[in-house]
Design a protein around this motif. Structure first.
Motif, PDB file in Angstrom:
ATOM      1  N   HIS A  84      -5.418   9.535   3.382  1.00  0.00           N
ATOM      2  CA  HIS A  84      -4.718   9.017   4.504  1.00  0.00           C
ATOM      3  C   HIS A  84      -3.599  10.493   5.268  1.00  0.00           C
TER       4      HIS A  84
ATOM      5  N   ARG B 178      -3.191   0.806   9.758  1.00  0.00           N
ATOM      6  CA  ARG B 178      -2.429   0.772   8.401  1.00  0.00           C
ATOM      7  C   ARG B 178      -1.594   1.474   8.338  1.00  0.00           C
TER       8      ARG B 178
ATOM      9  N   LEU C 126       2.636   1.711   7.249  1.00  0.00           N
ATOM     10  CA  LEU C 126       2.950   1.427   5.741  1.00  0.00           C
ATOM     11  C   LEU C 126       4.385   2.724   6.755  1.00  0.00           C
ATOM     12  N   LEU C 127       3.738   3.744   7.347  1.00  0.00           N
ATOM     13  CA  LEU C 127       5.023   4.533   7.883  1.00  0.00           C
ATOM     14  C   LEU C 127       5.960   4.220   9.339  1.00  0.00           C
TER      15      LEU C 127
ATOM     16  N   MET D 158       0.923  -1.531   0.376  1.00  0.00           N
ATOM     17  CA  MET D 158       0.102  -0.671  -0.081  1.00  0.00           C
ATOM     18  C   MET D 158       1.007   1.238  -0.326  1.00  0.00           C
ATOM     19  N   ASP D 159       0.625   1.774  -1.019  1.00  0.00           N
ATOM     20  CA  ASP D 159       1.268   3.808  -0.920  1.00  0.00           C
ATOM     21  C   ASP D 159       0.599   4.465  -0.203  1.00  0.00           C
ATOM     22  N   LEU D 160       1.349   5.691   0.635  1.00  0.00           N
ATOM     23  CA  LEU D 160       1.331   6.526   1.477  1.00  0.00           C
ATOM     24  C   LEU D 160      -0.108   7.262   0.108  1.00  0.00           C
ATOM     25  N   GLU D 161      -1.702   7.795   0.919  1.00  0.00           N
ATOM     26  CA  GLU D 161      -1.853   8.269  -0.262  1.00  0.00           C
ATOM     27  C   GLU D 161      -2.460   9.669   0.180  1.00  0.00           C
TER      28      GLU D 161
END
Length: 321
Positions: free
Chosen positions: A7, A40, A44-45, A1-4
């Motif tokens: 988010h 989530r 991700l971070l 999953m990419d940061l969007e």
């Protein structure tokens, strides 16, 4: 999953609300769903963004870093979306007028004014406890107008393309249980009120509590606050005789509570209307303000305590032209 971008909006909403419960309500999400989203994003971070306890959430050092970047990125994205929407929409009449409001007596009058001036349009509204998110939505084109509020020394920041119209500065009053000894007085000393248990809003981005505690009678000696609440919950706590609080002067007394002025008028609240400088509501500005002025004066007359205060202070709390 990419940061969007979404988010970053979630993280910002949590920080502004000060708790997952408030943020979930503001975003229209169930709290378990928002908690899962936050986990989530944190995964991700690579770290925890908020420390959580019974009083709410506090950004961690990683959270502060992410928020600082989000506060830089999101306004630019919002301006881009708003500008493209205005260009593609052109001068087409608004079919749907969206307005927002903090807790204030002006929203109903604003809605009536818009319905009278733009018949046939769908008019909807939504509320928020703090002015910041509503101003963000106005800047981003998600609202056409909004009712805001601030305090002396905490004035709202002017945003590009947005008209802020201060409408009236009114005193802050005491909110008491109806059978409280102080309710028998014509006005209440803030220093005496500070000796009581209080119900007060959670400290958040609108800084209401910071302003209350800045009054000379409370500066350095804030009262005890066993109850954090707002709106109907706060009123019920006061009605039950468990605490005292503060309220807007136009607050309508209900059975079980009493509203009294503060001696010396140490605290004030400013009602502010806002809309896009180049939006379609701006051209109706004068008519909207006349409509709201008449409604506000009627609200003043409907509040006996505030009406008596205004008779004693004839040159104060007058709607601005």
């Amino acid at each position: 999953m990419d940061l969007e971008i979404r988010h970053l909006r979630v993280v910002s909403a949590i920080a502004e609300a000060g708790s997952l419960t408030r943020a979930a309500a503001a975003l229209g999400l169930p709290q378990p769903g928002l908690s899962a989203q936050l986990r989530r994003i944190e995964s991700l971070l690579g770290g925890v963004l908020f420390d959580r306890d019974r009083s709410g959430v506090t950004p961690t050092p990683l959270g502060e870093l992410v928020l600082s970047r989000a506060y830089t990125i999101l306004p630019g994205v919002d301006r881009l979306l708003a500008d493209t929407e205005r260009i593609t929409r052109g001068d087409a009449p608004l079919a749907h007028v969206r307005v927002g409001s903090v807790g204030a007596p002006l929203l109903g009058h604003l809605l009536l004014a818009i319905r009278a001036l733009l018949p046939g349009r769908e008019v909807t509204s939504r509320g928020h406890y703090a002015p910041g998110p509503l101003l963000d939505d106005l800047c981003a084109g998600r609202l056409e107008a909004t009712v805001l509020g601030d305090h002396p020394g905490q004035e709202l920041t002017v945003r590009d393309g947005v008209l802020l119209h201060p409408f009236v500065m009114e005193p802050v009053f005491a909110l008491l249980p109806a059978d409280h000894p102080l309710a028998a007085l014509e006005e209440v000393s803030l220093a005496r009120l500070a000796e009581e248990d209080w119900a007060a809003p959670h400290p958040d981005s609108d800084r209401t509590r910071d302003y209350w505690w800045s009054a000379p009678a409370l500066d350095g000696h804030p009262p005890r606050i066993p109850y954090e609440a707002e709106g109907r919950q706060l009123i019920e706590i006061v009605r039950a005789g468990l605490a005292v609080s503060l309220c807007q002067a136009t607050f309508t007394e209900v059975p079980g509570v009493a509203v009294r002025p503060l001696a010396g008028n140490p605290l004030w609240y400013r009602h502010v209307l806002a809309w896009h400088r180049d939006g379609q509501l701006a051209r109706h500005r004068a008519a909207i303000l006349r409509h709201i002025r008449d409604g506000y004066l009627n609200a003043c007359a409907d509040s006996p305590t505030y009406a008596r205060w205004r008779q004693r202070h004839p040159h104060a709390a007058r709607p601005l032209s």
